[in-house]
Design a protein around this motif. Structure first.
Motif, PDB file in Angstrom:
ATOM      1  N   TYR A 145       0.814  -1.157   0.074  1.00 49.05           N
ATOM      2  CA  TYR A 145       0.118   0.151  -0.077  1.00 49.05           C
ATOM      3  C   TYR A 145       0.894   1.388   0.027  1.00 49.05           C
ATOM      4  O   TYR A 145       2.134   1.198   0.409  1.00 49.05           O
ATOM      5  N   SER A 146       0.448   2.423  -0.452  1.00 45.98           N
ATOM      6  CA  SER A 146       0.984   3.562  -0.484  1.00 45.98           C
ATOM      7  C   SER A 146       1.038   4.115   0.909  1.00 45.98           C
ATOM      8  O   SER A 146       0.011   4.268   1.592  1.00 45.98           O
ATOM      9  N   ASP A 147       2.309   4.662   1.433  1.00 44.91           N
ATOM     10  CA  ASP A 147       2.346   5.332   2.705  1.00 44.91           C
ATOM     11  C   ASP A 147       3.476   6.265   2.580  1.00 44.91           C
ATOM     12  O   ASP A 147       4.593   5.810   2.347  1.00 44.91           O
ATOM     13  N   THR A 165       4.457   0.214   0.574  1.00 46.26           N
ATOM     14  CA  THR A 165       4.976  -0.346   1.653  1.00 46.26           C
ATOM     15  C   THR A 165       4.430  -1.649   1.864  1.00 46.26           C
ATOM     16  O   THR A 165       3.377  -2.009   1.674  1.00 46.26           O
ATOM     17  N   LEU A 166       5.140  -2.693   2.666  1.00 46.73           N
ATOM     18  CA  LEU A 166       4.721  -3.837   3.348  1.00 46.73           C
ATOM     19  C   LEU A 166       4.573  -3.575   4.816  1.00 46.73           C
ATOM     20  O   LEU A 166       5.578  -3.179   5.247  1.00 46.73           O
ATOM     21  N   MET A 167       3.595  -3.804   5.457  1.00 42.73           N
ATOM     22  CA  MET A 167       3.779  -3.923   7.018  1.00 42.73           C
ATOM     23  C   MET A 167       3.427  -5.202   7.689  1.00 42.73           C
ATOM     24  O   MET A 167       2.573  -5.885   7.142  1.00 42.73           O
ATOM     25  N   PHE A 168       4.440  -5.497   8.415  1.00 42.03           N
ATOM     26  CA  PHE A 168       4.016  -6.915   9.188  1.00 42.03           C
ATOM     27  C   PHE A 168       3.543  -6.353  10.741  1.00 42.03           C
ATOM     28  O   PHE A 168       4.202  -5.494  11.279  1.00 42.03           O
ATOM     29  N   VAL A 169       2.552  -7.153  10.741  1.00 38.55           N
ATOM     30  CA  VAL A 169       1.862  -6.528  12.145  1.00 38.55           C
ATOM     31  C   VAL A 169       1.640  -8.008  13.036  1.00 38.55           C
ATOM     32  O   VAL A 169       1.186  -8.774  12.785  1.00 38.55           O
ATOM     33  N   SER A 184       6.232  -3.975  11.701  1.00 39.87           N
ATOM     34  CA  SER A 184       7.522  -3.975  11.052  1.00 39.87           C
ATOM     35  C   SER A 184       7.489  -3.142   9.562  1.00 39.87           C
ATOM     36  O   SER A 184       6.674  -3.941   8.755  1.00 39.87           O
ATOM     37  N   ARG A 185       7.924  -2.002   9.210  1.00 43.39           N
ATOM     38  CA  ARG A 185       7.807  -1.380   8.118  1.00 43.39           C
ATOM     39  C   ARG A 185       8.791  -1.893   7.044  1.00 43.39           C
ATOM     40  O   ARG A 185      10.194  -1.596   7.200  1.00 43.39           O
ATOM     41  N   ILE A 186       8.468  -2.316   5.740  1.00 42.51           N
ATOM     42  CA  ILE A 186       9.421  -2.631   4.928  1.00 42.51           C
ATOM     43  C   ILE A 186       9.235  -2.095   3.569  1.00 42.51           C
ATOM     44  O   ILE A 186       8.105  -2.547   3.133  1.00 42.51           O
ATOM     45  N   PRO A 187      10.073  -1.204   2.854  1.00 46.14           N
ATOM     46  CA  PRO A 187       9.615  -0.870   1.520  1.00 46.14           C
ATOM     47  C   PRO A 187       9.359  -2.089   0.580  1.00 46.14           C
ATOM     48  O   PRO A 187      10.397  -2.913   0.535  1.00 46.14           O
TER      49      PRO A 187
END
Length: 743
Positions: A145-147, A165-169, A184-187
């Protein structure tokens, strides 16, 4: 025959395909290997990211209660843990923690702290809702998604970077319910780096690996076929043709992206407006393999072939697809050695036939003879070329194909290292030498892999022992911690008693100081009186001593008088004797001596009187002597009494001084006792501080033990991963024979 390509585009491609149709099976295996390797690479990468986040989650949940999420605890430990996790997760650009109100309470990017995510349909919010839909929460890999914050933070491991962005929750659970989450935020460009691997492209001029949406659960508005990764043709760094930033030109328009491939591009065929066949068939059937002519049209309306698969990353609710493609033209543009040699031979055969015909015609002038010679040369030349092709070039070609196939088995990280090329089937030329060196290389590689395999077994055994030891140490540490807690509680009780004793000692010291002051004043008065009496006693003793000395002197004078009286007695006796003699002589004389006799009589009377007086004096002196001796004795006794009195006065003075000193000593003793108690109290306070530090250290030790356990698990995971990597290769057991030839 040429299907959708048409004759003009189809003929060259069909010709290339027909010339290399024999490698169709190899091409299928190549694309199968590329797709499976990339899929496994993505799965392993996702598992690694979850492992990093799980380790941090265990640290937070094991040591930090729920109030950390409210920001009421010291965050030094939290900062240390986050920094450690951030250092390990090389692709991550931010790790942050949210509370139950979706407020960011801690982050490795300080500007993000305080951000509250509301319940909207934009950005990260759908992922949060999915993660906390269950009362205990659930893990969620959300995106791409765009962040804008991702763009603001910047790149870390990828040379490309945008806001996708990819977000691990990972949910934080306290007392059985969701109280927050670690994120965890990963481009997203990291995914492109993983699947592209520019240095490993088999088809560098055209090959593209890209991910697309196959089935969206969280965001139904994302259509199947929507791009989820960066295309290889997006950036201007790709110089082998047009790129999507500038636009790829087709007969039906220009295909381009404004910012990035992800979420902008839908993989449709420009000629139909529908999903291109590779993506569509992959979504419908879960996989798609097509490598034959004429291929299928991709989003650039270029004939491509390749492999498509669908997969689901760990804890990702969406199903993704991946295409591993190459242009049909590049894949089948290969021309084998036999074909190149045949073309060269054909050229020389035709040239030889023409030159022979010309020579015959010049010499004989007969055109039929020249034509016959030309035809003969062509027939013989092409027959010789075909035999050479069948016997030599085909053999060399097959040898090279076998070598290529053997190498390809291990090129993508998997393979059978028990296989060897049968060098006896190769000619004693360069191909045979190449086969021998390849076998030698495989032998070395297998030996290394066997060592790694044995090392992983040893590491796993040591890891199990270390884990068992750490678990035992943790149990011992917990018991010691409980004992220390009891000891600390006893120390605290002792400190309370010492505080009460110190208060009582202070009161006693104050009372003793008052008593000491009063006693000191009275003793000082008594001491002054005793000293005054002592002075008088000294004066009396001096006077008595003087009197005693006077009496003794008087006694000495009486002795002189006694001696003088003795002389007088002797003189009186002689006088009396002389008077008697004179009387006798006067009697002899008669009348003439009468006067002398009278005088002698008077003298005798005086002598008697003198003797009598001397006796009286002697008697008086005896009495005086007796009285003087008695007075001297009394004076000596009085002097002794005075001496004893002086001694008693001195003793009394010393006693008073001693009493004053003892009071000071008693005060000093009390002061020392109070000081000792104060020291004990200070030491106890220090012990309390030390015990608190020990308690903290024990907690840290417990935490460290947990970290050791986490590290132990990490080592175990790494070891398992190594075993999986080694397990991808079939290895020869040390006791078995390695002489296995390729089937």
């Amino acid at each position: 025959m040429f299907d959708w390509l048409g004759w003009k585009k189809g003929w060259p491609l069909w010709r290339s395909y027909r010339l290399n149709v024999h490698i169709k099976e190899d091409v299928e295996q190549i694309f199968e290997g590329i797709a499976e390797t990339r899929r496994q690479l993505l799965m392993d990468w996702a598992d690694e990211q979850w492992d990093h986040l799980d380790r941090l989650l265990q640290q937070v949940q094991s040591h930090w209660p729920q109030d950390v999420l409210q920001g009421s605890q010291s965050l030094s430990k939290l900062s240390m843990w986050f920094k450690g996790s951030y250092a390990r997760a090389k692709d991550c650009t931010e790790i942050f923690m949210m509370n139950e109100q979706n407020e960011v309470v801690f982050s490795t990017y300080a500007k993000h702290i305080g951000k509250v995510y509301s319940n909207t349909e934009e950005g990260f919010e759908p992922g949060i809702r999915y993660a906390r839909a269950d009362i205990k929460g659930r893990k969620c890999l959300y995106g791409p998604y765009s962040d804008p914050l991702t763009l603001e933070i910047g790149a870390r491991s990828s040379s490309f970077h945008d806001d996708v962005t990819l977000m691990f929750v990972a949910p934080i659970v306290h007392e059985g319910r969701y109280v927050g989450a670690l994120c965890s935020r990963i481009p997203n460009d990291v995914l492109g780096d993983l699947i592209q691997r520019e240095s490993g492209h088999i088809y560098p001029d055209s090959g593209d690996n890209y991910i697309f949406m196959a089935e969206s659960t969280i965001r139904p508005h994302l259509l199947p076929g929507t791009a989820l990764s960066r295309s290889r043709f997006e950036d201007r760094t790709f110089t082998h043709g047009e790129n999507l930033k500038d636009g790829v030109t087709t007969e039906w328009g220009t295909v381009s992206v404004k910012e990035h491939t992800e979420l902008e591009l839908l993989f449709t065929d420009p000629s139909t407006g529908k999903l291109h066949p590779g993506v569509e068939n992959t979504i419908q059937h879960g996989s798609n393999l097509f490598v034959a002519f004429p291929g299928y049209s991709d989003y650039r309306h270029i004939p491509v072939i390749g492999k498509g698969i669908t997969f689901q990353l760990p804890h990702c609710p969406d199903r993704w697809g991946m295409m591993c493609e190459g242009d049909l033209e590049e894949v089948y543009q290969v021309r084998n050695i036999g074909w190149r040699q045949f073309k060269l031979h054909s050229l020389w055969i035709m040239l030889s036939a023409i030159l022979g015909a010309v020579l015959v015609y010049v010499l004989s002038g007969n055109g039929w003879s020249a034509g016959a010679i030309a035809a003969f040369n062509l027939i013989c030349g092409f027959f010789a070329a075909s035999q050479l092709q069948r016997r030599q070039y085909r053999r060399v070609h097959e040898d090279m194909r076998r070598i290529s196939r053997f190498i390809r088995i291990n090129a993508e990280g998997k393979g059978d290292l028990t296989q060897r090329l049968d060098t006896s089937t190769f000619a004693q030329d360069e191909t045979g030498e190449l086969a021998k060196w390849i076998n030698n290389m495989i032998d070395s590689l297998e030996a290394i892999m066997l060592k790694v395999q044995l090392a992983t077994v040893d590491v796993m055994d040591n890891q199990i022992q270390m884990r068992t030891s750490t678990e035992t140490t943790q149990g011992t540490t917990e018991r010691v911690n409980r004992k220390l807690s009891f000891m600390i509680q006893g120390i605290r009780t002792q400190l309370e008693d010492l505080d009460q004793a110190k208060i009582a000692a202070d009161h006693m010291r104050h009372t003793l100081h008052q008593l000491e002051a009063s006693a000191t004043a009275q003793i000082q008065v008594a001491q002054q009186e005793v000293e005054r009496i002592g002075d008088k006693m000294v004066q009396i003793s001096g006077a008595v001593s003087d009197t005693n000395r006077t009496i003794l002197s008087f006694i000495d004078t009486m002795q002189d008088i006694y001696r003088a009286l003795a002389v007088i007695n002797e003189i009186s006796a002689q006088t009396n004797l002389l008077a008697l003699n004179a009387s006798i002589e006067a009697a002899h004389v008669g009348e003439h001596g009468r006067g002398f006799a009278i005088v002698a009589g008077e003298i005798r009377k005086l002598a008697e009187l003198s003797r009598s007086s001397t006796e009286d004096i002697h008697h008086i002196l005896s009495k005086i002597s007796t009285a003087a001796n008695t007075a001297s004795q009394s004076i000596r006794e009085g002097d002794q009494v005075l001496t004893e009195g002086t001694t008693l006065v001195q003793a009394a003075s010393q006693l008073l001084q001693s009493a004053t000193a003892e009071d000071a000593e008693r005060t000093q003793v009390v002061d020392e006792v109070v000081m000792l108690m104060e020291n004990i109290a200070a030491i106890s306070h220090q012990n309390r501080s030390t015990s608190a530090e020990v308690e903290t250290e024990m907690r840290e030790l417990l935490h460290d033990m947990l970290q050791v356990q986490h590290s132990s698990r990490d080592v175990e995971v790494i070891t398992l991963f190594l075993q999986q990597v080694v397990g991808q290769f079939q290895l020869t057991h040390p006791q078995t024979n390695t002489g296995i030839s390729e089937s």
